[in-house]
Each structure stands twice: as structure tokens, then as C-alpha cells.
Design an enzyme around this catalytic site. Structure first.
Site, mmCIF file in Angstrom:
data_model
loop_
_atom_site.group_PDB
_atom_site.id
_atom_site.type_symbol
_atom_site.label_atom_id
_atom_site.label_comp_id
_atom_site.label_asym_id
_atom_site.label_seq_id
_atom_site.Cartn_x
_atom_site.Cartn_y
_atom_site.Cartn_z
ATOM 1 C CG ASN A 3 -8.728 1.920 -0.236
ATOM 2 O OD1 ASN A 3 -7.408 2.206 -0.048
ATOM 3 N ND2 ASN A 3 -9.329 0.870 -0.033
ATOM 4 C CD GLU A 29 -3.371 0.768 0.224
ATOM 5 O OE1 GLU A 29 -2.453 1.776 -0.424
ATOM 6 O OE2 GLU A 29 -4.433 0.711 0.000
ATOM 7 C CG ASP A 77 -7.272 -0.831 -2.844
ATOM 8 O OD1 ASP A 77 -6.532 -0.078 -2.198
ATOM 9 O OD2 ASP A 77 -7.498 -1.863 -2.130
#
Length: 283
Positions: free
Chosen positions: A143, A12, A193
């Protein structure tokens, strides 16, 4: 193309540092910050999960962890606490985050057990000049925190809803008015995302489970998708005209991992679009 073959359980928060010309990213579950210097890998390990960063100076990052925002010196490894982030709630952790054009840092929190109806829900916060303010709650999986050029709006999502929202910002970067739907991906069964805007205002969003980063025009029209060899694409970043993307092994069983041996690695695709320089955090 694989940029780095170290496998992240939950990759991430990729950040292209404009002064260092260097990509940094996180393995949230692995509690580490990763980078490459030349051809060599480098990483730092922490005592709790870390997920996102903004750049303060050439040598200092603002990093979001499970319980705090802190300054981190890349040369010395020294950490300096800035402010607590849901430190009184052991069921949550930080997730997606990004710096805005006004110098603020947006960060989402979520339950360590994912999904709607779980014991803990999260929120989206903004840290600006010493103040941490809760902006939107409750959020299951925050997100797509991203900012088109000009600093007049921000985007974000709760992944489980399938919709990316857009909200207008005031001159200091605080939201004004109510968020409105920018992208509705529910009919397609897509899960937004992490995301980033390029210099032309095109939205580039990773789509969990779809092995791709997809581009959308300012009016929400689908433009194109860049495929990557891993199902769970988690977050993109631009370094010049190169698109980077983190991926994850998270929630993949043994059969899925065997089918997708590159899952969890960090990818790159050259000549995709010109990215915006990542915004500096103002403390």
C-alpha cells in the site's frame, strides 16, 4: 460528505483523470470499476478482481487485475492485454498501484488470504515501457504507493509493519539504494493503507481502521487528519483541492456494519489541499 453511495466490499484505487475531470475507483472484491458522469453513476464489471489504474489517454486506462496489466477503453469497453502479473499464482491478486512522474506504473500484489505468514505473499512491481520488474518482496499487504513532486523518490508500505518507507529514484524512475523509514506508526497502532502526495509535497495517507486520512510533512511530522464516516478508509486521491477517499466493508461483522451504515461508500472533502495532477502512463 458522501461522493457516491454505492457500497464497495473493498473500495480501492481512486484515480482523478485530469483530462476527463472525473474520478474512477474500484471495488476489488466486487470485480468492478466505478465512476460518476455528472449526477449519474456508471460502472464496468470484469471477470476477475481489479484494483488500480493509471491513465494512458483521455479514453484509455491501464488497469491492474488479478493476473495482468491491460489497456481498457472507457468508450468501447475493449480490453487489450499488456503483460501478465503473477498469472501463474492463483493465490495472489493485485492491490494498491499508482503512476509515477516518469510515466511508469507501480503495482503491488498480495495473497487473497491476508496477513503475514499466509500461504501467499506478494511484491511490488514497476511497469515501464513494456518491462515489468519486481522491485520489493516479500510484501504481505502492499500500500501507500505514492510520489512526491519532483520525481526523485517514491513511498510504499507493507501495511502489517506499520511503517511507510521511502526510496530514492534514478532519472528513469527506477529505485536506487535501500528504502528508509519515512513514517513509523507502530507505536500509535495505526495501519497505513493507500496514499497520495499533494502539490506541496504533503503525504496524505488513509489509515485502515481509523476512519481518517492523515497528513504528514516531508520530514514525517503529523499535520492534521480528515475524518470520514467509515472505519476502513482505504485510499485517497485529489481532484483539484477536493480530497476523495474510498472505504471498505471488508472484515466487518454484522454488528460493525450496523454501527457504520456508510462503510464501503466513497467520500469527498472540499478545500483540503491542492493535489498534483495524476501522472500519465507511458507505454
Amino acid at each position: 460528505m458522501i461522493f457516491d453511495d454505492r457500497i464497495c466490499a473493498l473500495g480501492e484505487g481512486p484515480l482523478w483523470h485530469p483530462l476527463r475531470q472525473q474520478l474512477f475507483w474500484f471495488d476489488i472484491i466486487g470485480q468492478r470499476l466505478l465512476t460518476r458522469i455528472g449526477d449519474g453513476p456508471e460502472e464496468w464489471h470484469f471477470t476477475e478482481m481489479v484494483s488500480a489504474a493509471g491513465w494512458i489517454t483521455r479514453d484509455e486506462l491501464l488497469i491492474a487485475s488479478e493476473t495482468a496489466l491491460f489497456r481498457f477503453n472507457l468508450e468501447t469497453g475493449v480490453q487489450t492485454h499488456l503483460i501478465a502479473l503473477e498469472a501463474d499464482n492463483p493465490k495472489t491478486r493485485s492491490n494498491d498501484g499508482r503512476s509515477d512522474p516518469q510515466g511508469g506504473f507501480w503495482i503491488g500484489t498480495m495473497g487473497k488470504v491476508e496477513g503475514p505468514g499466509t500461504p501467499a505473499m506478494g511484491a511490488i512491481y514497476r511497469y515501464y515501457r513494456g518491462e515489468l520488474r519486481k522491485l520489493f518482496a516479500p510484501i504481505a499487504i502492499p500500500n501507500s504507493i505514492s510520489f512526491p513532486p519532483g520525481g526523485q523518490s517514491a513511498c510504499f508500505t507493507d501495511t502489517v509493519t506499520g511503517r511507510v518507507l521511502r526510496v530514492t529514484l534514478d532519472a528513469d524512475g527506477w529505485p536506487k539504494g535501500q528504502p528508509e523509514t519515512f513514517l513509523d506508526l507502530t507505536a500509535l497502532g495505526l495501519h497505513p493503507d493507500g496514499a497520495v502526495f499533494d502539490a506541496d509535497g504533503i503525504f496524505w495517507g488513509a489509515q485502515w481502521g481509523a476512519s481518517r486520512v492523515a497528513a504528514y510533512a516531508p520530514d514525517g511530522t503529523f499535520l492534521r487528519a480528515v475524518p470520514f464516516d467509515a472505519p476502513h478508509t482505504s485510499c485517497p486521491a485529489f481532484g483539484g483541492d477536493t480530497l476523495y477517499c474510498t472505504t471498505a466493508l471488508h472484515n466487518m461483522d454484522a454488528a460493525a456494519r450496523a454501527k457504520h451504515p456508510n462503510a464501503g461508500k466513497t467520500f469527498m472533502a472540499k478545500g483540503i489541499a491542492q493535489g498534483q495532477p495524476e501522472h500519465q502512463v507511458t507505454l
